[in-house]
Scaffold this motif. Structure first.
Motif, PDB file in Angstrom:
ATOM      1  N   PRO A   1      19.566 -33.485 -53.738  1.00 16.49           N
ATOM      2  CA  PRO A   1      18.168 -34.129 -54.167  1.00 16.49           C
ATOM      3  C   PRO A   1      17.331 -34.364 -53.270  1.00 16.49           C
ATOM      4  N   VAL A   2      16.903 -33.470 -52.393  1.00 15.14           N
ATOM      5  CA  VAL A   2      15.655 -33.711 -51.320  1.00 15.14           C
ATOM      6  C   VAL A   2      14.757 -32.925 -51.748  1.00 15.14           C
ATOM      7  N   VAL A   3      13.388 -33.199 -51.648  1.00 17.75           N
ATOM      8  CA  VAL A   3      12.599 -32.011 -51.868  1.00 17.75           C
ATOM      9  C   VAL A   3      11.124 -32.611 -51.064  1.00 17.75           C
ATOM     10  N   GLY A   4      10.778 -31.662 -50.577  1.00 13.23           N
ATOM     11  CA  GLY A   4       9.428 -31.372 -49.810  1.00 13.23           C
ATOM     12  C   GLY A   4       8.027 -31.260 -50.560  1.00 13.23           C
ATOM     13  N   PRO A   5       7.040 -31.194 -49.971  1.00 18.97           N
ATOM     14  CA  PRO A   5       5.649 -30.992 -50.578  1.00 18.97           C
ATOM     15  C   PRO A   5       5.712 -29.754 -51.149  1.00 18.97           C
ATOM     16  N   MET A   6       5.307 -29.192 -52.099  1.00 26.03           N
ATOM     17  CA  MET A   6       5.300 -27.951 -52.914  1.00 26.03           C
ATOM     18  C   MET A   6       3.952 -27.133 -52.357  1.00 26.03           C
ATOM     19  N   ASN A   7       3.029 -27.474 -51.984  1.00 26.88           N
ATOM     20  CA  ASN A   7       1.784 -27.018 -51.543  1.00 26.88           C
ATOM     21  C   ASN A   7       1.556 -26.831 -50.231  1.00 26.88           C
ATOM     22  N   VAL A   8       2.498 -26.862 -49.396  1.00 22.19           N
ATOM     23  CA  VAL A   8       2.205 -26.636 -47.832  1.00 22.19           C
ATOM     24  C   VAL A   8       2.827 -24.969 -47.499  1.00 22.19           C
ATOM     25  N   PRO A   9       1.828 -24.382 -46.808  1.00 24.75           N
ATOM     26  CA  PRO A   9       2.138 -23.155 -46.553  1.00 24.75           C
ATOM     27  C   PRO A   9       3.611 -22.866 -45.858  1.00 24.75           C
ATOM     28  N   GLU A  10       3.638 -23.893 -44.989  1.00 24.02           N
ATOM     29  CA  GLU A  10       4.859 -23.674 -44.064  1.00 24.02           C
ATOM     30  C   GLU A  10       6.318 -23.888 -44.708  1.00 24.02           C
ATOM     31  N   SER A  11       6.147 -24.267 -45.896  1.00 22.91           N
ATOM     32  CA  SER A  11       7.348 -24.571 -46.793  1.00 22.91           C
ATOM     33  C   SER A  11       8.578 -23.607 -46.686  1.00 22.91           C
ATOM     34  N   PRO A  12       9.606 -23.599 -46.301  1.00 22.67           N
ATOM     35  CA  PRO A  12      10.833 -22.665 -46.264  1.00 22.67           C
ATOM     36  C   PRO A  12      10.827 -21.840 -47.620  1.00 22.67           C
ATOM     37  N   GLN A  13      10.798 -20.630 -47.490  1.00 15.91           N
ATOM     38  CA  GLN A  13      10.715 -19.815 -48.727  1.00 15.91           C
ATOM     39  C   GLN A  13      11.604 -19.948 -49.721  1.00 15.91           C
ATOM     40  N   ASN A  14      12.677 -20.454 -49.473  1.00 16.29           N
ATOM     41  CA  ASN A  14      13.722 -20.976 -50.612  1.00 16.29           C
ATOM     42  C   ASN A  14      13.662 -22.369 -51.154  1.00 16.29           C
ATOM     43  N   ALA A  15      12.912 -23.087 -50.426  1.00 15.87           N
ATOM     44  CA  ALA A  15      12.844 -24.542 -50.567  1.00 15.87           C
ATOM     45  C   ALA A  15      12.492 -24.755 -52.127  1.00 15.87           C
ATOM     46  N   LYS A  16      13.287 -25.543 -52.819  1.00 20.04           N
ATOM     47  CA  LYS A  16      12.884 -26.091 -54.489  1.00 20.04           C
ATOM     48  C   LYS A  16      11.668 -26.535 -54.251  1.00 20.04           C
ATOM     49  N   PRO A  17      11.020 -26.113 -55.279  1.00 14.60           N
ATOM     50  CA  PRO A  17       9.482 -26.795 -55.594  1.00 14.60           C
ATOM     51  C   PRO A  17       9.503 -28.257 -55.992  1.00 14.60           C
ATOM     52  N   TYR A  18      10.593 -28.501 -56.709  1.00 11.42           N
ATOM     53  CA  TYR A  18      10.549 -29.791 -57.526  1.00 11.42           C
ATOM     54  C   TYR A  18      12.006 -30.148 -57.756  1.00 11.42           C
ATOM     55  N   PHE A  19      12.423 -31.355 -58.221  1.00  6.59           N
ATOM     56  CA  PHE A  19      13.805 -31.629 -58.397  1.00  6.59           C
ATOM     57  C   PHE A  19      14.014 -32.369 -59.677  1.00  6.59           C
ATOM     58  N   ARG A  20      15.057 -31.978 -60.524  1.00  7.08           N
ATOM     59  CA  ARG A  20      15.318 -32.575 -61.557  1.00  7.08           C
ATOM     60  C   ARG A  20      16.492 -33.602 -61.381  1.00  7.08           C
ATOM     61  N   ILE A  21      16.257 -34.809 -61.903  1.00  6.88           N
ATOM     62  CA  ILE A  21      17.329 -35.727 -61.504  1.00  6.88           C
ATOM     63  C   ILE A  21      18.612 -35.488 -62.650  1.00  6.88           C
ATOM     64  N   PRO A  22      19.657 -35.166 -62.117  1.00  7.97           N
ATOM     65  CA  PRO A  22      20.875 -34.950 -63.025  1.00  7.97           C
ATOM     66  C   PRO A  22      21.075 -35.897 -63.946  1.00  7.97           C
ATOM     67  N   GLU A  23      21.543 -35.616 -65.153  1.00  5.86           N
ATOM     68  CA  GLU A  23      22.114 -36.495 -66.209  1.00  5.86           C
ATOM     69  C   GLU A  23      20.983 -37.510 -66.939  1.00  5.86           C
ATOM     70  N   THR A  24      19.613 -37.122 -66.637  1.00  2.00           N
ATOM     71  CA  THR A  24      18.815 -37.868 -67.257  1.00  2.00           C
ATOM     72  C   THR A  24      18.067 -37.062 -68.593  1.00  2.00           C
ATOM     73  N   ASP A  25      17.965 -37.818 -69.627  1.00  2.00           N
ATOM     74  CA  ASP A  25      17.495 -37.229 -70.995  1.00  2.00           C
ATOM     75  C   ASP A  25      16.630 -38.314 -71.633  1.00  2.00           C
ATOM     76  N   PRO A  26      15.418 -37.995 -71.753  1.00  2.00           N
ATOM     77  CA  PRO A  26      14.922 -36.754 -71.417  1.00  2.00           C
ATOM     78  C   PRO A  26      14.597 -36.568 -69.842  1.00  2.00           C
ATOM     79  N   PRO A  27      14.973 -35.302 -69.362  1.00  2.00           N
ATOM     80  CA  PRO A  27      14.985 -34.922 -67.841  1.00  2.00           C
ATOM     81  C   PRO A  27      13.899 -35.559 -67.109  1.00  2.00           C
ATOM     82  N   LEU A  28      14.288 -36.118 -65.852  1.00  2.00           N
ATOM     83  CA  LEU A  28      13.006 -36.930 -65.233  1.00  2.00           C
ATOM     84  C   LEU A  28      13.046 -35.997 -63.809  1.00  2.00           C
ATOM     85  N   TYR A  29      11.967 -35.267 -63.503  1.00  2.00           N
ATOM     86  CA  TYR A  29      11.507 -34.562 -62.607  1.00  2.00           C
ATOM     87  C   TYR A  29      10.974 -35.331 -61.541  1.00  2.00           C
TER      88      TYR A  29
END
Ligand SMILES: [Fe+2]
Length: 283
Positions: A90-118
């Motif tokens: 559960p660690v996420v960086g900024p999604m609009n930075v060109p230097e982002s690692p190619q495989n970095a997740k763009p956002y994170f969904r907190i597990p077990e939340t309903d409705p899901p919280l991103y």
């Protein structure tokens, strides 16, 4: 077992060991008051002021953080990249930075939340040290993907930016374009808590800056002498941290999953008693 997201404490930037200690203290206080609370913190300065090291990540997780975010300093410690790339961490960086690692997740969904919280982070473009892609467009493209993935998604958006105007404009953009989905827009990066917490458009909890989780005795978490050397004397200075007046700052957000809106936005600034525990600081 899944849980309705109702109460979220979103912490401003953790700076160094004083900040990690303040986070752990405040996390236990808040969890004793709200057993189901979701704890989120920015930690891009948690490794002695720059970046996040795996040891700091583990410490903040062990203290109870459900999600950890990073901003423009997200690559200052590259040992964090495998964790950014791992969809389960559960660690996420900024999604609009060109230097982002190619495989970095763009956002994170907190597990077990309903409705899901991103959790979604974008960097601003005004007065920042590098140029990011347009954060308004970035939010729209991320929300298109998130709502495709889960049409009942709730989203907290962190805007890591210098300019108050850009951060609050993004809150209005979110309320205008993504009602029923974006329920909070919080600013980070300046380390100064702003006095403008409010519910935008009757739906979106917002604050221009969450503040600082760390030592408040100096300059935005750093020692006064070192800051004067750099800013007044134009001399290079190392990273020395402010180590007293420890406080954990952020925003307590109350959500109503039925109306799919935020109903509360209360800033907090929790003072930490005692001193920082001794111990060797890793890398
Ligand atoms: Fe930053």
């Amino acid at each position: 077992m899944s849980m309705q997201p109702r109460t979220v404490a979103y912490f401003g930037d953790i700076v160094g060991k004083p900040g990690r200690h303040a986070f752990a203290y405040a996390a236990s206080v808040l969890r004793s008051q709200h057993p189901d609370i979701i704890l989120i913190t920015n930690a891009e300065n948690a490794r002695h002021g720059r970046g996040l090291h795996p040891e700091g990540y583990r410490e903040i997780r062990d203290a109870g953080a459900d999600a950890i975010t990073l901003g423009d300093h997200f690559l200052d410690d590259e040992r964090i990249i495998p964790l950014l790339n791992n969809p389960d961490e559960p660690v996420v960086g900024p999604m609009n930075v060109p230097e982002s690692p190619q495989n970095a997740k763009p956002y994170f969904r907190i597990p077990e939340t309903d409705p899901p919280l991103y959790i979604l982070v974008v960097c601003g473009r005004v007065f920042m040290r590098f140029q990011s892609a347009n954060p308004f467009d970035a939010v729209d493209s991320a929300l298109a993907r998130i709502t495709e993935e889960a049409d009942n998604a709730l989203v907290l958006l962190e805007v890591h930016a210098e300019a108050t105007s850009e951060k609050m404009a993004l809150a209005w953009h979110a309320a205008d374009r993504w009602p029923n989905h974006i329920v909070g827009v919080v600013g980070t990066h300046t380390h100064v808590q702003t006095a403008d917490a409010r519910i935008v458009a009757g739906r979106v909890a917002a604050i221009t800056d969450l503040g600082l989780t760390g030592g408040h005795s100096g300059v935005i978490g750093f020692a006064t002498a070192a800051s004067l050397r750099r800013l007044r004397d134009d001399q290079p200075s190392g990273l020395e941290l402010a180590e007293s007046d420890l406080r954990a700052q952020g925003l307590l957000i109350t959500l109503d999953p039925d109306s799919r809106a935020a109903t509360g936005a209360e800033p907090f600034s929790i003072g930490v008693p005692g001193i920082i525990p001794d111990g060797e600081e890793p890398g």
